[in-house]
Design a protein around this motif. Structure first.
Motif, mmCIF file in Angstrom:
data_model
loop_
_atom_site.group_PDB
_atom_site.id
_atom_site.type_symbol
_atom_site.label_atom_id
_atom_site.label_comp_id
_atom_site.label_asym_id
_atom_site.label_seq_id
_atom_site.Cartn_x
_atom_site.Cartn_y
_atom_site.Cartn_z
ATOM 1 N N LYS A 97 10.664 35.390 -14.590
ATOM 2 C CA LYS A 97 9.812 35.427 -13.409
ATOM 3 C C LYS A 97 10.163 34.302 -12.436
ATOM 4 C CE LYS A 97 5.793 37.880 -15.291
ATOM 5 N NZ LYS A 97 5.722 38.941 -14.279
ATOM 6 N N ASN A 98 10.417 33.114 -12.960
ATOM 7 C CA ASN A 98 10.808 32.003 -12.082
ATOM 8 C C ASN A 98 12.092 32.313 -11.323
ATOM 9 O OD1 ASN A 98 8.809 29.967 -12.265
ATOM 10 N ND2 ASN A 98 9.519 29.418 -14.313
ATOM 11 N N GLU A 99 13.046 32.907 -12.017
ATOM 12 C CA GLU A 99 14.319 33.259 -11.374
ATOM 13 C C GLU A 99 14.102 34.272 -10.255
ATOM 14 O OE1 GLU A 99 18.586 35.444 -12.444
ATOM 15 O OE2 GLU A 99 17.142 34.989 -14.042
ATOM 16 N N THR A 116 2.529 37.303 -8.002
ATOM 17 C CA THR A 116 3.022 37.706 -9.314
ATOM 18 C C THR A 116 1.994 38.612 -9.971
ATOM 19 O OG1 THR A 116 3.639 36.962 -11.543
ATOM 20 C CG2 THR A 116 2.073 35.576 -10.332
ATOM 21 N N GLU A 125 2.122 27.347 -12.635
ATOM 22 C CA GLU A 125 3.443 27.029 -13.181
ATOM 23 C C GLU A 125 4.520 27.876 -12.518
ATOM 24 O OE1 GLU A 125 3.741 26.827 -17.395
ATOM 25 O OE2 GLU A 125 1.871 25.707 -17.626
ATOM 26 N N LEU A 126 4.220 29.133 -12.252
ATOM 27 C CA LEU A 126 5.187 30.000 -11.579
ATOM 28 C C LEU A 126 5.396 29.581 -10.126
ATOM 29 C CD1 LEU A 126 3.947 33.417 -13.006
ATOM 30 C CD2 LEU A 126 6.133 32.325 -13.524
ATOM 31 N N ARG A 128 6.086 26.878 -8.906
ATOM 32 C CA ARG A 128 7.163 25.892 -8.733
ATOM 33 C C ARG A 128 8.449 26.524 -8.222
ATOM 34 N NH1 ARG A 128 5.998 23.428 -14.727
ATOM 35 N NH2 ARG A 128 3.926 22.540 -14.289
ATOM 36 N N ALA A 129 8.598 27.826 -8.430
ATOM 37 C CA ALA A 129 9.819 28.509 -7.996
ATOM 38 C C ALA A 129 9.767 28.950 -6.543
ATOM 39 C CB ALA A 129 10.065 29.729 -8.885
#
Length: 366
Positions: A97-99, A116, A125-126, A128-129
């Protein structure tokens, strides 16, 4: 900002369902999936859904044609450039998911919302991307997204008020019922639904009862339309296990049961035999454990301010079809009975008794 076009990255069960519902509600949709042919297949499934709705007189032929025309497939992420909102709906894996979110942020407009569809991972946390994290939030649709009315609208630590207001307006305009909640593993609904299914698996591990009997008892204990094992087979045990594993930071009670791990990792389904007659003592024990498995996480999320009792029960009724939603049921049973049910779990797994126990009896009305 008015949302007139959305992008969806991930054309699996959830992404395809979100696309189907959104296009039917009058919004243009761009669908992308890295797997060859997956987005085109989702588009065909959406058109089949509209065709069946026409056959059942739920949709006019012209409405079905218009909805199908709003669905487009893009070959690359650059096709998202003009979207007002992009929803990431890839597999429930933090690294993946971050990618994907980083790649989405690189091609969309700076003012476009990014969301998301994670069911359990923390939005903060997600974030951050994502560049400009104030425009990032959680939009967790429930399966089947084509018809399930609930969408959890999750505010991360950096999510701006404008993003939340726009998302709430968008979900309402597209025929959904938004459930605003605080960012926490599992959010409002999976926070208790996953442990409830996990407690059912623990009962199997302990030899208390078989899946068919547990499903039958659950219908009475919680008024559910389908028992935990039948629901897990619908959503897939592998996916349910992954969601449970994502709750691990919440404490030992949330660790997956042995049979849950075995069944999920094998990508198998539960064998559900007809229950027949169930011994009354077994039925009472199973009912108590299933209720406790749902009550403890609900009380903990109330302590954390994730959602209100009314929101928990609304989600339980509408998304999960609980005829006896947890907060109303706890009020009905009373504080002493609820403590009797959850105290053994707290002792066994080292969790403190939730302070929200003191509110039982007036959770919904209070």
């Amino acid at each position: 900002m008015s949302i007139t076009r959305i992008g969806i990255v991930g054309a699996g069960t959830m992404g395809g369902g979100i696309a189907t519902a959104t296009a039917q509600a009058g919004v243009d949709v761009v669908l992308i999936d890295a797997r060859a042919g997956a987005a085109a297949a989702a588009l065909e499934q959406a058109r089949s859904f509209y065709a069946r709705a026409v056959e059942k007189k739920r949709l006019a032929p012209a409405e079905a044609e218009a909805a199908g025309a709003r669905l487009k497939v893009a070959a690359a992420l650059e096709g998202l450039a003009e979207c007002d909102l992009v929803i990431e709906a890839v597999f429930e894996d933090m690294a993946l998911k971050n990618e994907v979110l980083g790649k989405i942020a690189a091609v969309v407009r700076a003012d476009a919302l990014i969301a998301t569809n994670t069911s359990c991972l923390r939005v903060s946390e997600l974030a951050r991307a994502v560049t400009y994290p104030e425009r990032f939030l959680g939009l967790h649709y429930f399966s089947p997204a084509q018809v399930n009315p609930i969408v959890e609208v999750v505010r991360g630590e950096h999510t701006g008020e404008a993003a939340i207001e726009t998302a709430l307006a968008f979900t309402r305009r597209t025929g959904k019922q938004p459930l605003a909640c605080k960012d926490q593993w599992g959010f409002c609904i999976n926070r208790f639904f996953c442990p409830y299914t996990n407690e059912a698996a623990r009962l199997v591990d302990e030899g208390v009862a078989a899946p068919g009997a547990i499903d039958q008892i659950a219908k009475e204990a919680l008024g559910v339309a389908a028992g935990p094992f039948m629901v897990m087979n619908i959503v897939k045990p592998r996916i349910n296990l992954h969601a449970i594993r994502n709750l691990a930071p919440l404490g030992p009670f949330y660790a997956p049961a042995r049979s849950m791990t075995v069944t999920g990792d094998a990508e198998a389904s539960w064998t559900i035999e007809p229950a027949g007659a169930v011994d009354p003592d077994t039925a009472r024990l199973v009912g108590d454990r299933l209720r406790a498995g749902a009550f403890l996480p609900v009380l903990e999320e109330l302590d954390e301010g994730v959602a209100t009792p009314a929101e928990v029960d609304h989600g339980a009724r509408e998304a999960l079809k609980f005829g006896r939603p947890p907060c109303a049921l706890m009020d009905e049973l009373g504080r002493a009975e609820v403590e009797r049910l959850v105290a053994p779990l707290c002792k066994q797994y080292g969790h403190a008794l939730p302070t929200s126990l003191e509110r039982v009896g007036s959770l919904v009305q209070g």
